[in-house]
Design a protein around this motif. Structure first.
Motif, PDB file in Angstrom:
ATOM      1  N   ASP A  47     -40.675  29.592  23.533  1.00 20.60           N
ATOM      2  CA  ASP A  47     -41.255  30.060  24.563  1.00 20.60           C
ATOM      3  C   ASP A  47     -41.394  32.105  24.488  1.00 20.60           C
ATOM      4  OD1 ASP A  47     -40.186  30.666  27.200  1.00 20.60           O
ATOM      5  OD2 ASP A  47     -38.387  31.471  26.356  1.00 20.60           O
ATOM      6  N   THR A 108     -30.588  26.824  23.749  1.00 25.96           N
ATOM      7  CA  THR A 108     -30.151  28.250  25.382  1.00 25.96           C
ATOM      8  C   THR A 108     -29.183  29.562  24.904  1.00 25.96           C
ATOM      9  OG1 THR A 108     -28.681  26.609  26.567  1.00 25.96           O
ATOM     10  CG2 THR A 108     -28.596  28.356  27.554  1.00 25.96           C
ATOM     11  N   PHE A 109     -28.451  29.442  23.782  1.00 29.59           N
ATOM     12  CA  PHE A 109     -28.413  30.216  22.681  1.00 29.59           C
ATOM     13  C   PHE A 109     -30.444  31.021  21.954  1.00 29.59           C
ATOM     14  CE2 PHE A 109     -27.959  32.574  18.074  1.00 29.59           C
ATOM     15  CZ  PHE A 109     -27.082  33.675  18.884  1.00 29.59           C
ATOM     16  N   ILE A 111     -32.897  31.064  23.387  1.00 27.39           N
ATOM     17  CA  ILE A 111     -33.872  31.477  24.347  1.00 27.39           C
ATOM     18  C   ILE A 111     -33.574  32.342  24.788  1.00 27.39           C
ATOM     19  CG2 ILE A 111     -34.274  30.798  27.360  1.00 27.39           C
ATOM     20  CD1 ILE A 111     -34.369  27.996  26.353  1.00 27.39           C
ATOM     21  N   GLU A 112     -32.207  32.506  25.362  1.00 25.95           N
ATOM     22  CA  GLU A 112     -31.529  33.789  25.083  1.00 25.95           C
ATOM     23  C   GLU A 112     -31.606  35.203  24.890  1.00 25.95           C
ATOM     24  OE1 GLU A 112     -29.255  37.262  27.828  1.00 25.95           O
ATOM     25  OE2 GLU A 112     -30.346  34.939  28.556  1.00 25.95           O
ATOM     26  N   GLU A 113     -31.324  34.777  22.666  1.00 23.38           N
ATOM     27  CA  GLU A 113     -31.035  35.189  21.842  1.00 23.38           C
ATOM     28  C   GLU A 113     -33.050  36.430  21.921  1.00 23.38           C
ATOM     29  OE1 GLU A 113     -28.818  36.532  18.887  1.00 23.38           O
ATOM     30  OE2 GLU A 113     -27.652  36.653  21.108  1.00 23.38           O
ATOM     31  N   LYS A 115     -35.171  36.672  23.883  1.00 17.96           N
ATOM     32  CA  LYS A 115     -36.387  36.252  25.687  1.00 17.96           C
ATOM     33  C   LYS A 115     -36.835  37.871  25.260  1.00 17.96           C
ATOM     34  CE  LYS A 115     -32.293  38.656  27.883  1.00 17.96           C
ATOM     35  NZ  LYS A 115     -31.086  38.937  28.798  1.00 17.96           N
TER      36      LYS A 115
END
Length: 122
Positions: A47, A108-109, A111-113, A115
């Motif tokens: 990402d 998801t963890f 991606i968020e962590e 970003k």
């Protein structure tokens, strides 16, 4: 999935190839914004240029690598799913189903962590 076609063709066991392809397709459908990449001869998703998750194949299992932080964060959930893990990867035996809920949570963890990360690894 063109990115992964050559890699998948190297998997000699049809059941393993089918499972890996299923997981990779699932990730792409669930997280369409992630980029597909082959690095270190392994399929992975990134990402904005940072590593999110990678996969590899062993004789007895498929390995899922959410980085060390992902393993630490989900250690109990991994064990509850009936999987073993090392400091860097989760082993999903070929004989057990993939826990897609856990996989979704790990991705998801990350991606968020990550970003705001600008590097590939943590």
């Amino acid at each position: 999935m063109e990115t992964f076609a050559e890699y998948l063709a190297t998997l000699k066991e049809p059941d393993q190839r089918e499972r890996v392809e299923e997981v990779l397709e699932w990730v792409k459908e669930e997280f369409p914004h992630l980029d597909e990449r082959i690095a270190w001869n392994q399929p992975m998703f990134t990402d904005h240029g940072t590593y999110i998750i990678g996969f590899s194949v062993a004789k007895k299992h498929m390995a899922v690598a959410p980085e060390r932080e992902g393993i630490l964060h989900f250690s109990e959930a991994i064990k509850e799913s009936g999987f073993e893990h090392t400091k860097m990867l989760v082993r999903i035996p070929w004989s057990k189903p993939v826990d897609y809920q856990l996989l979704r949570r790990m991705i998801t963890f990350n991606i968020e962590e990550k970003k705001n990360y600008t590097s590939f690894w943590r």
